[in-house]
Design an enzyme around this catalytic site. Structure first.
Site, PDB file in Angstrom:
ATOM      1  CB  CYS A 298      36.859  62.875 -44.187  1.00 35.65           C
ATOM      2  SG  CYS A 298      36.852  61.634 -43.042  1.00 35.65           S
TER       3      CYS A 298
ATOM      4  CD  GLU B 295      32.256  65.135 -37.974  1.00 35.72           C
ATOM      5  OE1 GLU B 295      33.426  65.238 -38.416  1.00 35.72           O
ATOM      6  OE2 GLU B 295      31.632  65.179 -36.944  1.00 35.72           O
TER       7      GLU B 295
HETATM    8  P1  NAP Z   1      28.767  66.219 -51.078  1.00 33.34           P
HETATM    9  O1  NAP Z   1      28.814  66.490 -52.294  1.00 33.34           O
HETATM   10  O2  NAP Z   1      28.891  67.366 -50.089  1.00 33.34           O
HETATM   11  O3  NAP Z   1      27.649  65.216 -50.471  1.00 33.34           O
HETATM   12  C1  NAP Z   1      27.255  64.740 -49.290  1.00 33.34           C
HETATM   13  C2  NAP Z   1      25.996  64.299 -49.193  1.00 33.34           C
HETATM   14  O4  NAP Z   1      25.132  65.394 -49.056  1.00 33.34           O
HETATM   15  C3  NAP Z   1      25.611  63.387 -50.174  1.00 33.34           C
HETATM   16  O5  NAP Z   1      24.726  62.311 -49.423  1.00 33.34           O
HETATM   17  C4  NAP Z   1      24.752  64.281 -51.237  1.00 33.34           C
HETATM   18  O6  NAP Z   1      23.837  63.640 -51.790  1.00 33.34           O
HETATM   19  C5  NAP Z   1      23.981  65.179 -50.128  1.00 33.34           C
HETATM   20  N1  NAP Z   1      23.446  66.320 -50.609  1.00 33.34           N
HETATM   21  C6  NAP Z   1      23.830  67.107 -51.735  1.00 33.34           C
HETATM   22  N2  NAP Z   1      23.256  68.196 -51.912  1.00 33.34           N
HETATM   23  C7  NAP Z   1      22.048  68.013 -51.203  1.00 33.34           C
HETATM   24  C8  NAP Z   1      21.121  68.477 -50.916  1.00 33.34           C
HETATM   25  N3  NAP Z   1      20.492  69.637 -51.748  1.00 33.34           N
HETATM   26  N4  NAP Z   1      19.885  68.124 -50.024  1.00 33.34           N
HETATM   27  C9  NAP Z   1      20.383  67.044 -49.529  1.00 33.34           C
HETATM   28  N5  NAP Z   1      21.544  66.420 -49.420  1.00 33.34           N
HETATM   29  C10 NAP Z   1      22.156  66.711 -50.370  1.00 33.34           C
HETATM   30  O7  NAP Z   1      30.196  65.296 -50.589  1.00 33.34           O
HETATM   31  P2  NAP Z   1      30.417  63.851 -51.065  1.00 33.34           P
HETATM   32  O8  NAP Z   1      30.978  64.387 -52.504  1.00 33.34           O
HETATM   33  O9  NAP Z   1      29.854  62.815 -51.053  1.00 33.34           O
HETATM   34  O10 NAP Z   1      31.687  63.673 -50.346  1.00 33.34           O
HETATM   35  C11 NAP Z   1      33.094  64.094 -50.264  1.00 33.34           C
HETATM   36  C12 NAP Z   1      33.300  65.080 -49.265  1.00 33.34           C
HETATM   37  O11 NAP Z   1      33.140  64.544 -48.139  1.00 33.34           O
HETATM   38  C13 NAP Z   1      34.839  65.345 -49.285  1.00 33.34           C
HETATM   39  O12 NAP Z   1      34.995  66.875 -49.223  1.00 33.34           O
HETATM   40  C14 NAP Z   1      35.290  64.835 -47.876  1.00 33.34           C
HETATM   41  O13 NAP Z   1      36.314  65.682 -47.290  1.00 33.34           O
HETATM   42  C15 NAP Z   1      33.909  64.780 -46.942  1.00 33.34           C
HETATM   43  N6  NAP Z   1      34.062  63.928 -46.124  1.00 33.34           N
HETATM   44  C16 NAP Z   1      34.109  64.198 -44.906  1.00 33.34           C
HETATM   45  C17 NAP Z   1      33.945  63.262 -43.801  1.00 33.34           C
HETATM   46  C18 NAP Z   1      34.016  63.539 -42.407  1.00 33.34           C
HETATM   47  O14 NAP Z   1      33.969  62.957 -41.470  1.00 33.34           O
HETATM   48  N7  NAP Z   1      34.425  64.750 -42.112  1.00 33.34           N
HETATM   49  C19 NAP Z   1      33.997  61.849 -44.166  1.00 33.34           C
HETATM   50  C20 NAP Z   1      33.937  61.633 -45.487  1.00 33.34           C
HETATM   51  C21 NAP Z   1      33.928  62.591 -46.400  1.00 33.34           C
HETATM   52  P3  NAP Z   1      23.876  63.119 -53.331  1.00 33.34           P
HETATM   53  O15 NAP Z   1      24.989  62.220 -53.474  1.00 33.34           O
HETATM   54  O16 NAP Z   1      22.592  62.368 -53.621  1.00 33.34           O
HETATM   55  O17 NAP Z   1      24.123  64.477 -54.064  1.00 33.34           O
END
Ligand code: NAP
Length: 678
Positions: A297, A258
């Protein structure tokens, strides 16, 4: 202020953070409030614990037993949600933002609990299809079944919904019978950790059902195999990096994503100034910009409106945005809290700078705005920023850059095809909305654009009082979208549970399929009960118990009596010549409902007993007409049993009605409620 040490919950124990600690700051004050760190965590051991302890305990239960536990968990969290609200302010959330996250998560548990009991069996195998007849005589048949994966689900969540994000993945996973390891986004993991502590204290789910990683996920993905699944929510970049993991690719590990999404909302051509739809559009657009400080999102990033409406809409939106209080989210007067972190604010500012090349700012200056009750330099505050894109056809960034904050862009369209084309420029979205009172507009947009969206939301004067909002994913409806949105699907009722199960085609004799699915399959051996099955209690009845009734002649007098008595004097029952002219009938025929009534008269047991009520009838079909002089008899077979309340359960019976040549004339499923004991 004491700095929280965020523990992981691994192999049934709370493990303190170690190694490289990641500091977490309050979104409101910028203070260092917590540390997370998962160095040294035994990720392989966590996977093994889920598979050896959590999975077997969950699979020991039926779908209904797991659904009841989801409900108990929802109620447990509901009673303690104030503890979670108190922490949630530090993520920048106002009380109403916290409700979206915390109450929304609890509500999702409730919906899956209820759907699990209504739409899944009180058994361990989910039947995905009707039986397929694979042979002429019916001794070899097939059916699709779903059983839980035998591995672990790894749930990686985004920072914006620390509670809902976890629970909306856990509910379908646990209902399926698959244990989970939850890895929340670190920035807001203090709230997730608090929720998992409550879940652990509740003791509702068995050990190993859920574990938590506070901090990075280390080499976890390298430990997964073909029975495991990764369900990810976050940015497209992280999704791409994670789904490219060689171990996941090499071993065919399921990966759901997602991602971010450039969601659009279209104002219909019919929605002029002064219409309820115009007002509704403004209300929804402003709400999507400001709720959770735009960190949803599903938020509306692009507002696609008739060119003539650009000016009036901008004016109406600015009028609403102008008075909104930005500030300390714990103040009742605050409408817009802080973004989740300083990093997030910096990211939005960088994206705004890029969008600035294609857009004019109409409202909101990120460098100069008032913050109530908090220090605007220390907290991650931003004002709502309304942009206008003057040339959406040649612009690129406005259709591809997601500023994940209170930012949205207005752009004009010429006609509906143009509006749909602009919507589709997002490259695949979670949700597109259309505010229109014109069904033709709705139809045209659906045909031109539905394939680009996981969800289409239409709203107008008729639905607005009860509508749930553009940006609200509902547990009943699919959440996910094609392309840019990740190509995944979550929620959607029982569809969401299926991600955690394997669909298998099983083929064999009817007896084998009856034994596997615990639902009687036609052609299975019949069991003759020691007495009429309606005298037997729910617990005494076995699947496959069958009785064959006496036969009864259907006379012309019966048909005429039934016609007069009910008023159903349709010509096929009353007029021989007219009936003969009809391709279906050889002449006057018995009413189908007369046959059902006679069948009930043939198989019923009249005295009071364990059968409490007939609650319905499914899948009725009439295969062959019955003419005066035919003799009918019925077969009644116990097909499926489902426990419903503490006193009674539902038994579904197959009823087949035959004529004197043993040809089937009618078949249906009869639903009864039967007491557990006599
Ligand atoms: P993100 O930076 O992509 O991180 C998402 C998750 O991935 C976090 O738990 C992060 O952990 C983890 N992660 C990052 N690097 C990783 C790695 N190398 N190995 C394992 N896990 C890793 O996204 P975010 O900043 O949290 O969220 C914002 C984004 O999410 C926005 O773009 C939004 O549109 C999207 N979003 C989408 C939905 C949907 O349902 N489609 C819902 C909510 C948000 P850490 O925090 O520890 O780095």
């Amino acid at each position: 202020m004491t700095i929280l040490e965020l523990h992981s919950f691994a192999k049934g124990k709370w493990v303190a953070p170690a190694g490289n600690l990641r500091p977490i700051h309050s979104a409101v004050t910028g203070e260092h409030i917590a540390n997370a760190g998962s160095d040294g965590l035994d990720f392989q051991g966590m996977v093994d614990f889920a598979i050896s302890a959590g999975g077997p305990s969950l699979r020991e239960m039926t779908f209904h037993q797991r659904a009841k536990k989801l409900k108990a968990l929802a109620l447990y969290l509901q009673e303690r949600r104030d503890q979670l609200y108190a922490l949630s302010y530090m993520t920048g959330a106002t009380l109403s933002d916290s409700k979206i996250d915390i109450d929304g998560g609890i509500g999702t548990l409730m919906v899956f609990a209820s759907k699990g009991r209504r739409e899944m069996p009180d058994g361990k195998v989910f039947l995905d299809s009707e039986v397929e007849q694979l042979s002429r005589k019916g001794s070899f048949v097939g059916q699709h079944i779903c059983t839980p994966l035998l591995g672990v689900a790894v749930h990686i969540n985004a920072f914006n919904f620390p509670v809902w994000g976890m629970l909306e993945k856990l509910a379908p996973s646990l209902l399926a019978g698959v244990p989970a390891i939850v890895k929340p986004a670190t920035a807001t993991s203090f709230l997730t950790e608090a929720c998992v502590r409550l879940m652990d204290q509740s003791g509702i789910f068995p050990a190993g059902s859920f574990q938590l990683i506070s901090g990075g996920s280390g080499d976890l993905l390298d430990q997964l195999g073909a029975q495991d699944i990764v369900s990810f929510t976050g940015s497209a970049d992280t999704a791409l990096m994670l789904r490219s993991n060689p171990n996941l690719l090499g071993r065919g590990v399921r990966f759901l994503a997602e991602q971010d999404s450039l969601n659009a909302s279209v104002l219909g051509l019919d929605a002029g100034i002064g219409t309820p739809e115009f007002e509704l559009f403004v209300k929804e657009a402003v709400r999507e910009m400001t709720a959770k400080a735009g960190q949803k999102c599903t938020a509306i990033r692009r507002m696609i409106v008739p060119e003539a409406m650009l000016e009036p809409l901008a004016e109406a939106m600015v009028a609403k945005l102008e008075g909104m209080v930005i500030g300390d989210p714990s103040l009742a007067t605050t409408r817009i809290g802080a973004l989740a972190s300083a990093e997030q604010k910096a990211d939005v500012l960088a994206k705004l700078a890029i969008l600035g090349a294609e857009c004019t700012r109409i409202h909101g200056d990120p460098q100069s705005f008032r913050v109530d009750g908090a220090d605007g330099d220390k907290g991650a505050f931003l004002p709502p920023v309304l942009l206008r894109c003057n040339d959406p056809d040649t612009s690129e960034m406005v259709h591809s850059i997601e500023a994940f904050g209170p930012v949205s862009t207005l752009m004009g369209y010429r006609d509906i095809d143009h509006a749909a084309a602009l919507m589709n420029r997002g490259g695949g979205s979670l949700v597109g909305s259309v505010i229109t009172n014109d069904p033709e507009v709705a139809r045209a947009i659906t045909m031109a654009s539905a394939a680009w969206h996981g969800r289409l939301y239409f709203n107008n004067r008729h639905s607005m009082a009860e509508s749930t909002g553009h940006g609200s994913p509902l547990p009943h409806m699919i959440h996910g979208g094609p392309g840019r949105a990740g190509g995944g699907e979550e929620l959607g009722g029982i569809r969401g549970v299926m991600h955690y199960m394997q669909r298998t085609a099983v083929q064999g004799s009817p007896d084998i399929l009856t034994a596997i699915g615990d639902v009687w399959v036609r052609g299975s051996a019949e069991i003759t009960p020691p007495e009429h099955p309606f005298r037997r209690s729910f617990d005494e009845i076995s699947i496959g118990e069958t009785i064959h009734t006496d036969s009864r002649e259907v006379t012309l007098a019966d048909i005429e009596h039934f016609a007069r008595f009910t008023g159903d004097t349709f010509y096929a029952h009353m007029d021989d010549a007219a009936a003969c002219a009809n391709p279906f009938f050889p002449g006057r025929v018995a009413h189908g409902y007369l046959l059902l009534s006679f069948a009930a008269g043939l198989f019923v047991e009249p005295s009071p007993g364990p059968v409490l009520a007939n609650t319905g009838l499914n899948s009725l079909s009439f295969q062959k007409p019955v003419v005066p002089g035919d003799k009918i008899h019925a077969r009644l077979t116990a097909k499926r049993k489902t426990r419903r309340t503490d006193e009674y359960g539902e038994i579904r019976w197959n009823v087949t009605v035959y004529n004197q040549q043993n040809e089937e004339v009618a078949e249906y499923e009869l639903l009864t409620m039967v007491a557990y004991s006599r």
